[in-house]
Design an enzyme around this catalytic site. Structure first.
Site, mmCIF file in Angstrom:
data_model
loop_
_atom_site.group_PDB
_atom_site.id
_atom_site.type_symbol
_atom_site.label_atom_id
_atom_site.label_comp_id
_atom_site.label_asym_id
_atom_site.label_seq_id
_atom_site.Cartn_x
_atom_site.Cartn_y
_atom_site.Cartn_z
ATOM 1 N N ASP A 1 0.878 -1.167 0.000
ATOM 2 C CA ASP A 1 0.000 0.000 0.000
ATOM 3 C C ASP A 1 0.920 1.223 0.000
ATOM 4 O O ASP A 1 1.610 1.488 0.992
ATOM 5 C CB ASP A 1 -0.880 -0.035 1.250
ATOM 6 C CG ASP A 1 -1.774 1.196 1.339
ATOM 7 O OD1 ASP A 1 -1.514 2.185 0.627
ATOM 8 O OD2 ASP A 1 -2.716 1.172 2.135
ATOM 9 N N CYS B 1 -5.932 9.305 -15.445
ATOM 10 C CA CYS B 1 -6.629 9.165 -16.735
ATOM 11 C C CYS B 1 -8.079 9.606 -16.544
ATOM 12 O O CYS B 1 -9.002 8.929 -16.973
ATOM 13 C CB CYS B 1 -6.523 7.751 -17.279
ATOM 14 S SG CYS B 1 -7.226 6.499 -16.208
HETATM 15 C C1 LIG Z 1 -3.986 3.950 -12.973
HETATM 16 S S1 LIG Z 1 -3.578 2.376 -12.412
HETATM 17 C C2 LIG Z 1 -1.842 2.317 -12.735
HETATM 18 C C3 LIG Z 1 -1.502 2.021 -14.179
HETATM 19 C C4 LIG Z 1 -0.013 1.810 -14.362
HETATM 20 N N1 LIG Z 1 0.761 2.943 -13.900
HETATM 21 C C5 LIG Z 1 0.346 1.528 -15.808
HETATM 22 O O1 LIG Z 1 0.650 2.454 -16.547
HETATM 23 O O2 LIG Z 1 0.324 0.361 -16.210
HETATM 24 C C6 LIG Z 1 -3.611 2.610 -10.687
HETATM 25 C C7 LIG Z 1 -3.083 1.418 -9.878
HETATM 26 O O3 LIG Z 1 -3.009 1.853 -8.515
HETATM 27 C C8 LIG Z 1 -3.175 0.729 -7.706
HETATM 28 N N2 LIG Z 1 -3.448 1.225 -6.339
HETATM 29 C C9 LIG Z 1 -4.599 1.733 -5.831
HETATM 30 N N3 LIG Z 1 -4.426 2.115 -4.570
HETATM 31 C C10 LIG Z 1 -3.123 1.860 -4.260
HETATM 32 C C11 LIG Z 1 -2.336 2.014 -3.083
HETATM 33 N N4 LIG Z 1 -2.853 2.536 -1.955
HETATM 34 N N5 LIG Z 1 -1.041 1.626 -3.112
HETATM 35 C C12 LIG Z 1 -0.514 1.091 -4.242
HETATM 36 N N6 LIG Z 1 -1.223 0.896 -5.381
HETATM 37 C C13 LIG Z 1 -2.499 1.283 -5.387
HETATM 38 C C14 LIG Z 1 -4.290 -0.041 -8.383
HETATM 39 O O4 LIG Z 1 -4.247 -1.398 -7.996
HETATM 40 C C15 LIG Z 1 -3.966 0.176 -9.859
HETATM 41 O O5 LIG Z 1 -3.246 -0.913 -10.364
#
Ligand SMILES: C[S@@+](CC[C@H](N)C(=O)[O-])C[C@H]1O[C@@H](n2cnc3c(N)ncnc32)[C@H](O)[C@@H]1O
Length: 459
Positions: free
Chosen positions: A292, A380
């Protein structure tokens, strides 16, 4: 039609948010935004793995594949315009054809809205997305594919679906019949309908269009994001929300796969996808951890020799403050910029839940960034609270940060009267109406990028 046709509460939230923030933004502009969100971008972009190939080589392979595919579908001679992006040296752009005159043919198959959106971007129909298929359809039959835009179609539906509830997407050839799709205890996978043409006119991109290690289908603003962060060889980089690893793999390529990239995501299965993406491109500089990212900072950190930084970050989270040269925070967001939106079921409560999470992640990012380091924040989505609003909040709360131009600037400026000064508006880039056009930089997905530098000395 708007993407929120079943979700008026969200539509009015969005209208209220944009109007409140931008008195200059008229309702007609918001309607323009909503209808822009409903349509597919007219350009398809690939990012080339420059570690193993050149863009020209990949351009040639793609152009040849699309030409052969068109001939096989009887669309000969149909030539897609496949070019290298003039400002992004690792990016290939393919323009769409005008296919607005395609008419339904054969029996009708209904797919869910997510599958429908992918089809309009050039995907085939995969088995899990097929909701309704009449009996008597056989492999090899030509069918019309429709999207269920009201979300009411039950799996295995056989009758014609109500006119106002579906949207025509295009024509395809059946590769899986009812018995393969709906038999009890079966979890079908793979291509169920091979698309031959869609109303969006995007090229149909199958798995066999390229060897998978040569390039990745990626939206243009996501590619811009990697260039804005601009990581250098041998630096230590943090990608805080990395799954499925599309941007991570770009960062590794930009660094010549030399240095350290720590890629975090909070979901284990998603971290496995980052690993797969890195294996696809044989990348060795990426180190993944399930974590996290709001909880990544070591509470009590003894001073350490800067030379030790490499070894310490490789041990994984929590990290010492100021451990990273550059950080990408590609934040979880409401994703309203993903075009086309055929039926959006997000709730107002979900919309409101994102800014607090984005701020928490931003807090961690600032702490983990070394003085002089670069932080790129991206989403996005198109809402003000998650984009310009976050930048305003960040500049108010972190006096050790400065906003710098998110170069290369391909998108438009931040929204007028969002609270950002004119200079700040020009530093960020937003891919979204009112800036729209007929070129690959503007007719793309909705996206936002801001770039910050941590001051060297903060007194
Ligand atoms: C917009 S996507 C990322 C896309 C990625 N950067 C790519 O270009 O392939 C956001 C990601 O944040 C993750 N996420 C959400 N809350 C999070 C947290 N507290 N810590 C780490 N990852 C988190 C989700 O699981 C998701 O995979």
């Amino acid at each position: 039609m708007t993407p929120f046709m079943n979700n008026l509460e969200v539509e009015s939230y969005l209208k209220h948010e944009l109007l409140r923030n931008t008195e200059a933004c008229h309702e007609s502009q918001i309607d323009k935004l909503l209808s822009w969100l409903c349509t597919a971008p007219k350009f398809t972009t690939f990012r080339v793995n420059t570690l193993v190939s050149t863009v020209d080589e990949v351009c040639e392979i793609l152009a040849h594949h699309l030409y052969k595919q068109a001939a096989a579908h009887g669309n000969y001679p149909e030539i897609y315009n496949v070019t290298v992006h003039p400002k992004l040296p690792d990016t290939i752009v393919i323009g769409s054809m005008d296919k607005a005159n395609i008419r339904p043919q054969g029996k009708e198959v209904i797919v869910d809205a997510t599958c429908g959106a992918a089809v309009l971007r050039g995907a085939h129909v995969f088995a899990p997305g097929v909701m309704g298929m009449p009996a008597g359809i056989h492999c090899g039959d030509t069918v019309s594919v429709f999207a269920d835009i009201v979300g009411q179609c039950k799996k295995g539906f056989q009758k014609p679906y109500a006119q106002g509830s579906r949207m025509f997407l295009g024509i395809g050839v059946v590769r899986m019949e009812r018995k393969q799709l709906y038999a009890k205890d079966l979890k079908p996978a793979g291509v169920a309908i091979e698309m031959t043409a869609t109303i969006s006119g995007c090229p149909v991109i199958g798995a066999n269009c390229l060897p998978s290690n040569l390039a990745l289908l990626q939206n243009l603003p996501s590619i811009v994001c990697g260039h804005v962060l601009s990581p250098l060889q041998n630096e230590i980089i943090l990608d805080m929300c990395a799954a499925p690893g599309n941007k991570t793999s770009h960062l590794a390529m930009l660094m010549g796969d030399q240095g350290i990239i720590i890629a975090l995501d909070k979901t284990k299965s998603k971290v496995n996808n980052i690993v797969k993406r890195c294996q696809q491109f044989s990348l060795h500089s990426v180190h993944t951890f399930v974590c996290d990212s709001t909880k990544t900072i070591q509470k009590v950190a003894d001073p350490c020799d800067p030379k030790e930084r490499h070894n310490l970050v490789l041990q994984g989270p929590p990290f010492r403050p100021e451990s990273f040269d550059r950080i990408l925070l590609d934040a979880p967001c409401s994703a309203l910029g993903q075009r086309p939106q055929l039926a959006n079921r997000i709730t107002v409560n979900q919309l409101r839940s994102y800014p607090p999470l984005q701020r928490k992640l931003f807090h961690s990012a600032v702490s983990l960034l070394k003085p002089g380091g670069t932080l790129v924040y991206s989403t996005c989505t198109v809402t003000v609270d998650e984009n310009e609003g976050l930048v305003l909040w960040a500049l108010e709360h972190f006096l050790n940060l400065e906003l710098v131009p998110a170069e290369p600037l391909l998108g438009g400026p931040g929204l007028r009267r969002s609270g950002l000064t004119e200079e700040q508006r020009q530093c960020v880039q937003k891919f979204c109406p009112p800036i729209v056009g007929d070129d690959c930089d503007t007719d793309t997905v909705g996206f936002f990028i801001a770039c910050f530098r941590k001051k060297m000395q903060f007194l």
